[in-house]
Design a protein around this motif. Structure first.
Motif, mmCIF file in Angstrom:
data_model
loop_
_atom_site.group_PDB
_atom_site.id
_atom_site.type_symbol
_atom_site.label_atom_id
_atom_site.label_comp_id
_atom_site.label_asym_id
_atom_site.label_seq_id
_atom_site.Cartn_x
_atom_site.Cartn_y
_atom_site.Cartn_z
ATOM 1 N N ALA A 253 46.572 37.435 36.303
ATOM 2 C CA ALA A 253 46.512 38.875 36.067
ATOM 3 C C ALA A 253 45.329 39.492 36.788
ATOM 4 C CB ALA A 253 46.423 39.146 34.565
ATOM 5 N N GLY A 254 44.183 38.807 36.768
ATOM 6 C CA GLY A 254 43.025 39.318 37.472
ATOM 7 C C GLY A 254 43.226 39.328 38.970
ATOM 8 N N ILE A 255 43.883 38.293 39.489
ATOM 9 C CA ILE A 255 44.149 38.211 40.931
ATOM 10 C C ILE A 255 45.061 39.353 41.366
ATOM 11 C CG2 ILE A 255 45.235 36.813 42.729
ATOM 12 C CD1 ILE A 255 44.407 34.337 40.997
ATOM 13 N N MET A 256 46.151 39.561 40.619
ATOM 14 C CA MET A 256 47.108 40.597 41.020
ATOM 15 C C MET A 256 46.541 41.999 40.854
ATOM 16 S SD MET A 256 50.778 38.965 39.931
ATOM 17 C CE MET A 256 50.268 38.361 38.327
ATOM 18 N N ALA A 257 45.746 42.231 39.813
ATOM 19 C CA ALA A 257 45.094 43.529 39.666
ATOM 20 C C ALA A 257 44.176 43.806 40.855
ATOM 21 C CB ALA A 257 44.305 43.573 38.361
ATOM 22 N N THR A 258 43.493 42.775 41.314
ATOM 23 C CA THR A 258 42.601 42.930 42.460
ATOM 24 C C THR A 258 43.390 43.215 43.733
ATOM 25 O OG1 THR A 258 41.030 41.426 41.403
ATOM 26 C CG2 THR A 258 40.748 41.812 43.757
ATOM 27 N N TYR A 259 44.503 42.545 43.912
ATOM 28 C CA TYR A 259 45.381 42.848 45.054
ATOM 29 C C TYR A 259 45.770 44.324 45.055
ATOM 30 C CZ TYR A 259 46.479 38.398 47.366
ATOM 31 O OH TYR A 259 46.426 37.249 48.125
ATOM 32 N N GLY A 260 46.138 44.851 43.893
ATOM 33 C CA GLY A 260 46.526 46.251 43.825
ATOM 34 C C GLY A 260 45.392 47.176 44.218
ATOM 35 N N ALA A 261 44.193 46.913 43.712
ATOM 36 C CA ALA A 261 43.055 47.780 44.023
ATOM 37 C C ALA A 261 42.697 47.731 45.500
ATOM 38 C CB ALA A 261 41.858 47.383 43.165
ATOM 39 N N VAL A 262 42.703 46.528 46.082
ATOM 40 C CA VAL A 262 42.357 46.390 47.500
ATOM 41 C C VAL A 262 43.374 47.098 48.379
ATOM 42 C CG1 VAL A 262 42.171 44.729 49.404
ATOM 43 C CG2 VAL A 262 41.029 44.265 47.221
ATOM 44 N N HIS A 263 44.650 46.853 48.140
ATOM 45 C CA HIS A 263 45.686 47.402 49.011
ATOM 46 C C HIS A 263 46.071 48.832 48.651
ATOM 47 C CE1 HIS A 263 46.110 43.010 49.673
ATOM 48 N NE2 HIS A 263 46.231 43.423 50.919
ATOM 49 N N GLY A 264 45.540 49.339 47.556
ATOM 50 C CA GLY A 264 45.715 50.755 47.230
ATOM 51 C C GLY A 264 44.682 51.648 47.888
ATOM 52 N N GLY A 265 43.765 51.061 48.649
ATOM 53 C CA GLY A 265 42.836 51.859 49.432
ATOM 54 C C GLY A 265 41.434 51.994 48.883
ATOM 55 N N ALA A 266 41.063 51.188 47.884
ATOM 56 C CA ALA A 266 39.698 51.266 47.373
ATOM 57 C C ALA A 266 38.702 50.909 48.475
ATOM 58 C CB ALA A 266 39.526 50.313 46.194
ATOM 59 N N GLY A 267 37.560 51.604 48.472
ATOM 60 C CA GLY A 267 36.541 51.301 49.468
ATOM 61 C C GLY A 267 35.908 49.950 49.248
ATOM 62 N N MET A 268 35.843 49.527 48.002
ATOM 63 C CA MET A 268 35.312 48.215 47.656
ATOM 64 C C MET A 268 35.823 47.847 46.272
ATOM 65 S SD MET A 268 31.371 46.812 47.789
ATOM 66 C CE MET A 268 30.742 47.658 46.338
ATOM 67 N N VAL A 269 35.960 46.556 46.040
ATOM 68 C CA VAL A 269 36.376 46.060 44.728
ATOM 69 C C VAL A 269 35.346 45.048 44.248
ATOM 70 C CG1 VAL A 269 38.137 44.826 43.409
ATOM 71 C CG2 VAL A 269 38.820 46.436 45.207
ATOM 72 N N ARG A 270 34.872 45.270 43.034
ATOM 73 C CA ARG A 270 33.989 44.314 42.364
ATOM 74 C C ARG A 270 34.811 43.592 41.293
ATOM 75 N NH1 ARG A 270 28.607 45.260 43.377
ATOM 76 N NH2 ARG A 270 28.012 47.337 44.119
ATOM 77 N N PHE A 271 34.861 42.276 41.382
ATOM 78 C CA PHE A 271 35.614 41.489 40.408
ATOM 79 C C PHE A 271 34.650 40.786 39.475
ATOM 80 C CE2 PHE A 271 37.781 37.652 38.886
ATOM 81 C CZ PHE A 271 38.943 38.209 38.379
ATOM 82 N N VAL A 272 34.787 41.056 38.180
ATOM 83 C CA VAL A 272 33.932 40.410 37.181
ATOM 84 C C VAL A 272 34.785 39.681 36.149
ATOM 85 C CG1 VAL A 272 32.020 42.014 37.497
ATOM 86 C CG2 VAL A 272 33.812 42.565 35.836
ATOM 87 N N GLY A 273 35.988 39.248 36.584
ATOM 88 C CA GLY A 273 36.884 38.513 35.705
ATOM 89 C C GLY A 273 36.587 37.037 35.697
ATOM 90 N N PRO A 274 37.555 36.209 35.295
ATOM 91 C CA PRO A 274 37.313 34.787 35.049
ATOM 92 C C PRO A 274 36.991 34.002 36.321
ATOM 93 C CG PRO A 274 39.659 35.266 34.980
ATOM 94 C CD PRO A 274 38.962 36.582 35.038
ATOM 95 N N GLU A 275 36.189 32.988 36.139
ATOM 96 C CA GLU A 275 35.786 32.137 37.254
ATOM 97 C C GLU A 275 36.991 31.478 37.916
ATOM 98 O OE1 GLU A 275 33.149 30.741 39.916
ATOM 99 O OE2 GLU A 275 32.558 31.940 38.151
ATOM 100 N N SER A 276 38.008 31.151 37.141
ATOM 101 C CA SER A 276 39.170 30.441 37.670
ATOM 102 C C SER A 276 39.955 31.261 38.683
ATOM 103 C CB SER A 276 40.099 30.028 36.525
ATOM 104 O OG SER A 276 40.483 31.161 35.759
ATOM 105 N N ALA A 277 39.794 32.582 38.688
ATOM 106 C CA ALA A 277 40.506 33.436 39.642
ATOM 107 C C ALA A 277 39.745 33.623 40.944
ATOM 108 C CB ALA A 277 40.773 34.804 39.006
ATOM 109 N N ARG A 278 38.482 33.289 40.958
ATOM 110 C CA ARG A 278 37.639 33.694 42.085
ATOM 111 C C ARG A 278 37.933 32.926 43.362
ATOM 112 N NH1 ARG A 278 31.868 35.654 39.494
ATOM 113 N NH2 ARG A 278 32.826 36.714 37.701
ATOM 114 N N ALA A 279 38.273 31.657 43.260
ATOM 115 C CA ALA A 279 38.560 30.884 44.468
ATOM 116 C C ALA A 279 39.765 31.461 45.208
ATOM 117 C CB ALA A 279 38.794 29.419 44.121
#
Length: 475
Positions: A253-279
């Motif tokens: 869920a954290g990975i896909m939410a981040t995909y949406g923010a990045v490809h929706g045109g955000a200037g930058m995305v800060r991810f502070v979700g679970p460690e398991s999603a970061r790789a």
């Protein structure tokens, strides 16, 4: 396109008719309907003269519109059979059809149904109850089996005009010709799927004194309203999204939410979700930052599961006085009241839990439910589903996002949608626009790339869709 309730339409029609109904509105409606029917005959049969049309006639003005239109066709050499299937037909319309050479027959005298080039649904209008009597439903079913295209008068008989519900048998129209204004059933599923192509005939109604029930966006309006960056825009001007989604149990869920923010045109995305999603995020989205810091919009809740500090996480985000999107599990951690700059994105089940009602109640009357959600929480609410509705507290009109194909209704689509909405919110747009724009972008991207694409892949295609819109507007 704006839509108005039955009560509003009645007021608009009374104002247009004045103190005495002289039949002007019916004649305008019949003329418009006849023109559409003639166009359909030309398209489907190649000609108008000599074609064969069946008119299903119900009581009141809806049947009257159909009969007067059929009389116009009969005068042009169309063979018209009219059959009264419910109630007493409109007397003047019936007389006009007979005078023009049309036939009035019983169901037992109908020709083989596949002999008709077109059928006209004039059974029930805006005053009718949803559902059809068994004998009418049987005839409608036989027309469908014979592949006879149906043109509905005002709305497909059997649907609920104000809610879009289809609780029983109903007509599935190839075309619906409606008069003056659209009605909610034309824009709300499941009735929308039975409407077919919608044609609006102007009969002279003045809507300036009425606040619409629905305001449906179209593709051009979405593209025009998108927060396009200026040449001088830096990452902060485009907007920074802080994503706190996912968990060790649900890292996707954290990975896909981040995909949406990045490809929706955000200037930058800060991810502070679970460690398991970061790789995974690092490997596929190396521009994402893994550190807290300045943001223009928060995105919280997707995939949290049973999060012990959920109340605190939401409270801290709200206290930052930055707008945000609260999705899925996060909705249960909201405070009693939220600013209207915050956006809740529930599906029907989540909204039902929020309101303390059954899911079926939300599905039966989504307009009432999404308004209640906004009123209860103080936030803007995007009700996800086949029709995506956006309500603001204190605002009557509910906005409708551009619809898309059913492929988007799968696990993870809501996560990426949250990211798309957060990207727009971070650009400085109000929550209701962020909701409509994000939902519409996802739907239109899915329509442009048909098939069961995984949500994160569809999010990538959203960037392509934005690029195409940009090129269209900046050649």
């Amino acid at each position: 396109m704006q839509a108005f309730t039955v009560e509003q339409v009645r007021r608009l029609e009374r104002a247009a008719m004045g103190p005495q109904d002289d039949g002007t509105l019916m004649q305008r409606a019949a003329a418009g309907l006849a023109a559409v029917l003639a166009d359909e005959l030309r398209t489907r049969a190649g000609h108008v003269y000599g074609t064969h049309v069946l008119v299903l006639v119900g009581p009141g003005n809806n049947g009257g519109d159909a009969l007067w239109a059929a009389a116009r066709l009969a005068r042009r050499g169309v063979r018209v059979d009219a059959v009264g299937v419910l109630g007493t037909p409109h007397a003047e319309g019936l007389a006009a059809l007979r005078a023009a050479g049309g036939r009035v027959v019983g169901t037992e005298a109908l020709a083989a149904l596949d002999a008709y080039d077109l059928a006209v649904d004039g059974v029930l209008g805006i005053g009718g109850r949803p559902g059809l009597p068994d004998d009418v439903a049987d005839l409608v079913g036989r027309l469908a089996d014979a592949c006879v295209p149906v043109v509905a008068v005002d709305l497909p008989s059997g649907v609920a005009a104000d809610t879009g519900a289809v609780p029983g048998a109903a007509v599935s129209a190839a075309v619906t010709v409606t008069f003056g204004v659209a009605k909610p059933c034309h824009l709300l599923e499941p009735a929308r799927a039975r409407t077919g192509r919608l044609v609006l005939v102007d009969i002279g109604l003045d809507t300036s004194a009425e606040e619409p029930e629905l305001d449906a966006w179209d593709a051009a309006r979405v593209a025009d309203a998108w927060p396009w960056p200026a040449r001088s825009s830096d990452k902060y001007a485009k907007g920074v999204v802080g994503v706190d989604c996912g968990s060790e149990t649900y890292p996707g869920a954290g990975i896909m939410a981040t995909y949406g923010a990045v490809h929706g045109g955000a200037g930058m995305v800060r991810f502070v979700g679970p460690e398991s999603a970061r790789a995974t995020i690092t490997a596929n989205l190396p521009d994402v930052v893994f550190a807290p810091g300045r943001v223009q919009a928060h995105l919280l809740g997707s995939g949290w599961g049973e999060r012990a500090d959920g109340d605190r996480a939401v409270a801290d985000a709200v206290a930052s006085e930055v707008p945000g999107v609260l999705d899925a599990d996060g909705i249960g951690h909201r405070p009693d009241r939220l600013p209207d700059s915050w956006l809740l994105t529930p599906h029907a089940g989540e909204l039902a839990r929020l309101l303390g009602i059954e899911r079926s109640e939300v599905e039966d009357d989504p307009l009432a439910a999404v308004r209640a959600g906004a009123g209860r929480t103080g936030a803007t609410v995007l009700l996800k589903g086949a029709t995506q509705l956006v309500a603001r507290p204190g605002v009557r009109t509910v906005e409708v996002a551009v619809p898309g194909p059913s492929w988007t209704g799968r696990a993870g689509s809501g996560d990426t949608l949250g990211g798309l909405c957060a990207a727009v919110l971070a650009s400085g747009r109000p929550a209701h626009e962020a909701a409509v724009l994000g939902a519409s972008l996802q739907a239109q991207t899915a329509a442009a790339h048909p098939g069961p694409l995984p949500p994160h892949v569809l999010a990538e295609r959203c960037a392509d869709r934005l690029g195409a819109w940009w090129q269209e507007r900046h050649p």
